[in-house]
Design an enzyme around this catalytic site. Structure first.
Site, PDB file in Angstrom:
ATOM      1  N   ASP A  21     -12.429   3.092   0.107  1.00  0.00           N
ATOM      2  CA  ASP A  21     -12.077   3.688  -0.959  1.00  0.00           C
ATOM      3  C   ASP A  21     -11.234   4.983  -0.282  1.00  0.00           C
ATOM      4  O   ASP A  21     -11.813   5.781   0.590  1.00  0.00           O
ATOM      5  CB  ASP A  21     -13.605   4.563  -1.610  1.00  0.00           C
ATOM      6  CG  ASP A  21     -13.275   5.111  -2.752  1.00  0.00           C
ATOM      7  OD1 ASP A  21     -12.280   5.866  -2.908  1.00  0.00           O
ATOM      8  OD2 ASP A  21     -14.289   5.127  -3.509  1.00  0.00           O
TER       9      ASP A  21
ATOM     10  N   CYS B  84      -3.627   1.480  -2.021  1.00  0.00           N
ATOM     11  CA  CYS B  84      -4.079   0.709  -3.356  1.00  0.00           C
ATOM     12  C   CYS B  84      -3.086  -0.694  -3.117  1.00  0.00           C
ATOM     13  O   CYS B  84      -2.284  -0.692  -4.144  1.00  0.00           O
ATOM     14  CB  CYS B  84      -3.875   1.460  -4.651  1.00  0.00           C
ATOM     15  SG  CYS B  84      -4.560   3.169  -4.852  1.00  0.00           S
ATOM     16  N   ALA B  85      -3.106  -1.100  -2.146  1.00  0.00           N
ATOM     17  CA  ALA B  85      -2.117  -2.111  -1.856  1.00  0.00           C
ATOM     18  C   ALA B  85      -2.147  -3.185  -2.692  1.00  0.00           C
ATOM     19  O   ALA B  85      -1.187  -4.147  -2.794  1.00  0.00           O
ATOM     20  CB  ALA B  85      -2.219  -2.299  -0.496  1.00  0.00           C
TER      21      ALA B  85
ATOM     22  N   ASP C 173      -7.046  -0.812   0.480  1.00  0.00           N
ATOM     23  CA  ASP C 173      -7.294  -1.061  -0.932  1.00  0.00           C
ATOM     24  C   ASP C 173      -8.860  -1.061  -0.848  1.00  0.00           C
ATOM     25  O   ASP C 173      -9.571  -1.266  -0.006  1.00  0.00           O
ATOM     26  CB  ASP C 173      -6.772  -2.547  -1.403  1.00  0.00           C
ATOM     27  CG  ASP C 173      -6.884  -2.464  -3.002  1.00  0.00           C
ATOM     28  OD1 ASP C 173      -5.801  -2.020  -3.670  1.00  0.00           O
ATOM     29  OD2 ASP C 173      -8.002  -3.086  -3.585  1.00  0.00           O
TER      30      ASP C 173
ATOM     31  N   CYS D  62       1.938   1.537 -12.836  1.00  0.00           N
ATOM     32  CA  CYS D  62       2.600   0.708 -13.828  1.00  0.00           C
ATOM     33  C   CYS D  62       2.223   1.049 -15.154  1.00  0.00           C
ATOM     34  O   CYS D  62       1.422   0.205 -16.061  1.00  0.00           O
ATOM     35  CB  CYS D  62       2.058  -0.695 -13.413  1.00  0.00           C
ATOM     36  SG  CYS D  62       0.204  -0.963 -13.060  1.00  0.00           S
TER      37      CYS D  62
ATOM     38  N   ASP E   5       0.240   3.751  -4.792  1.00  0.00           N
ATOM     39  CA  ASP E   5       0.625   2.852  -6.191  1.00  0.00           C
ATOM     40  C   ASP E   5      -0.882   3.195  -6.780  1.00  0.00           C
ATOM     41  O   ASP E   5      -1.801   2.264  -6.645  1.00  0.00           O
ATOM     42  CB  ASP E   5       0.469   1.265  -5.949  1.00  0.00           C
ATOM     43  CG  ASP E   5       0.836   0.629  -7.150  1.00  0.00           C
ATOM     44  OD1 ASP E   5       0.865   1.358  -8.250  1.00  0.00           O
ATOM     45  OD2 ASP E   5       1.327  -0.488  -7.187  1.00  0.00           O
TER      46      ASP E   5
ATOM     47  N   LYS F  41       4.211  -4.939  -2.483  1.00  0.00           N
ATOM     48  CA  LYS F  41       4.753  -3.947  -1.884  1.00  0.00           C
ATOM     49  C   LYS F  41       4.470  -3.654  -0.283  1.00  0.00           C
ATOM     50  O   LYS F  41       5.404  -3.212   0.478  1.00  0.00           O
ATOM     51  CB  LYS F  41       4.191  -2.418  -2.535  1.00  0.00           C
ATOM     52  CG  LYS F  41       4.761  -2.438  -3.825  1.00  0.00           C
ATOM     53  CD  LYS F  41       4.168  -1.142  -4.601  1.00  0.00           C
ATOM     54  CE  LYS F  41       4.519  -0.833  -6.088  1.00  0.00           C
ATOM     55  NZ  LYS F  41       3.790  -2.133  -6.963  1.00  0.00           N
TER      56      LYS F  41
ATOM     57  N   PRO G  55      -1.915  -6.209  -5.438  1.00  0.00           N
ATOM     58  CA  PRO G  55      -1.923  -7.602  -4.860  1.00  0.00           C
ATOM     59  C   PRO G  55      -1.107  -7.956  -3.652  1.00  0.00           C
ATOM     60  O   PRO G  55      -1.055  -9.077  -2.729  1.00  0.00           O
ATOM     61  CB  PRO G  55      -1.586  -8.330  -5.937  1.00  0.00           C
ATOM     62  CG  PRO G  55      -0.710  -7.597  -6.679  1.00  0.00           C
ATOM     63  CD  PRO G  55      -1.136  -6.004  -6.558  1.00  0.00           C
TER      64      PRO G  55
END
Length: 468
Positions: free
Chosen positions: A327, A280-281, A301, A396, A343, A286, A283
């Site tokens: 996915d 889930c890289a 992603d 987050c 993430d 990280k 934007p």
């Protein structure tokens, strides 16, 4: 005070059709300085709050609101400021309108409520003269076919607010009003009401701009007139066009909240030769951190468009990674990783300081739905680790269902997983952001440095797991 008419017809009679004189007057209103800005702000506010469109999507210069894209740069900045004030103080403004109106404004009245919210935000929370806010709001109502019958109401309500603002705004519980009830209750249960109120107060302030630098944060803090926060992030004291700042074109740094930079650090500062997945890289902050630490990074992603930005940023930074659009529920690697950073997709309630629309877009069912996805991804991705490998799970979100509860359930189910507690020293001495279990839990009201001279972080949760 002016009262709204009992009803208004959607069709105009021939006598209501705009005359040539009226057409000239309407054009004069459109050309009035500041009118286009207020109209765009009200349009976008309605799209966010009623059509549930993310504000960033509306403000995108490539695919966003056409009126916003047509504005000059300084006018776009004013639109952003107005929207920020409208959304950060949405509950207060709604309560103020309840005090000013004898009865609710009916539905299907065009942009009346949005026009009023934009005007009140300017009058109470921005340095804009009342007369300008009132005049432009009345002009806007007069130009909107469905709002036009309420033009007198708009004028009367706003003028009364200008005259009686102290009485009308007295006793407002801003912290409760400006947060949806379900969120405030969730935070009160998790952190206590006092901390929940501190979180909301932090949300009322615009977030600072933090940079992650490749090297020598102290030097870059001096160059950019900033301060070192977190674990070597540089917080700027002034804001401006990012691409004009020293070091941008050289790829010396990238924009990333100090809290968002912490999870990748939990994998170590030297990852040379290690195969690391950033899942889930987008934007891509990280991904850049991991690549800069020497890792052979695989960035995955689901969004091709967001991954395009990741690749562009890596190019500017002279860093490399294998970028894959997939996915995670269907994709799997050809060989295991030494380390994984997951993430996970989440409600993003930890980012309300910089994305105030999130508070009004998300609902409890979003947390429930996303929690199921997080659990599925965590169990699937953990199997991609080499024995002895490390996985950092982060979100987050301020919701415990997307953080602490996920890890506790996972550890109870997966015998090969072990929690590796994080210490305050590993995250720059941010003692307040380490829980008794050894999780990282940053809150918007937490200090961003060990001395407490810089306050405010995005809300993040992170846990470090090892495969045994």
């Amino acid at each position: 005070m002016a009262k709204p008419p009992r009803s208004s017809k959607s069709r105009q009679s021939p006598s209501d059709q705009a005359s040539p004189v009226q057409a000239v007057d309407d054009q004069a209103r459109r050309d009035k300085p500041g009118f286009a800005v207020r109209k765009v702000a009200a349009d976008i506010l309605g799209n966010v709050t009623y059509k549930r469109r993310p504000m960033d999507q509306e403000l995108d210069l490539g695919s966003g609101h056409s009126g916003f894209k047509a504005l000059a740069a300084n006018d776009r900045a004013l639109v952003r400021a107005i929207l920020g004030a409208c959304l950060r103080h949405r509950g207060e403004i709604a309560e103020i309108l309840d005090r000013l109106l004898d009865r609710r404004i009916p539905e299907k009245t065009g942009r009346v409520l949005d026009i009023l919210h934009v005007a009140i935000a300017q009058m109470l929370y921005l340095d804009i003269p009342d007369r300008a806010a009132v005049s432009l709001a009345v002009d806007h109502a007069g130009m909107d076919r469905r709002a036009k019958p309420y033009k007198g109401l708009v004028n009367g309500v706003l003028r009364r607010l200008g005259r009686e603002r102290e009485d009308i705004t007295a006793g407002l519980d801003a912290e409760r009003l400006n947060t949806p009830q379900w969120l405030f209750e969730s935070w009160s249960e998790a952190y206590g009401e006092e901390t929940a109120r501190a979180i909301v107060r932090a949300h009322g302030q615009e977030a600072a701009l933090d940079l992650t630098v490749k090297a020598d944060p102290e030097d870059w803090a001096k160059r950019l007139d900033g301060a070192v926060v977190g674990l070597g992030s540089v917080r700027l004291t002034k804001k401006g066009a990012i691409d004009t700042l020293e070091g941008f074109s050289d790829g010396a740094w990238w924009v990333q909240d100090a809290a968002a930079s912490l999870p990748a650090r939990l994998l170590g500062s030297d990852l040379s030769g290690k195969k690391v997945a950033d899942l889930c890289a987008a934007p891509g902050g990280k991904t850049a951190q991991l690549a800069a630490a020497g890792a052979e990074v695989t960035a995955v992603d689901i969004s091709k468009s967001r991954l395009k930005r990741v690749s562009e940023n890596l190019g500017r930074l002279s860093l490399s990674a294998e970028v894959i659009a997939a996915d995670l529920r269907e994709w799997k690697p050809t060989e295991p990783f030494d380390a994984i950073l997951l993430d996970a997709p989440c409600s993003a309630t930890g980012t309300i300081r910089r994305h105030p629309d999130v508070a009004w877009l998300k609902q409890p069912y979003d947390v429930e739905t996303l929690s199921k996805i997080q659990a599925e991804l965590l169990r699937r991705c953990f199997e991609w680790l080499k024995p002895g490998g490390t996985l950092v799970y982060c979100t987050c979100s301020l919701e415990c269902a997307e953080g602490e509860a996920q890890i506790e359930a996972f550890l109870n189910e997966v015998e090969t997983a072990e929690l590796v507690p994080v210490t305050a020293a590993e995250i720059g001495g941010l003692t307040a952001s380490i829980t008794s279990q050894g999780y990282v839990r940053t809150l918007p009201c937490h200090p961003a440095d060990a001395g407490g001279s810089n306050m405010g972080l995005d809300g993040f949760f992170a846990a470090r797991l090892q495969r045994i």
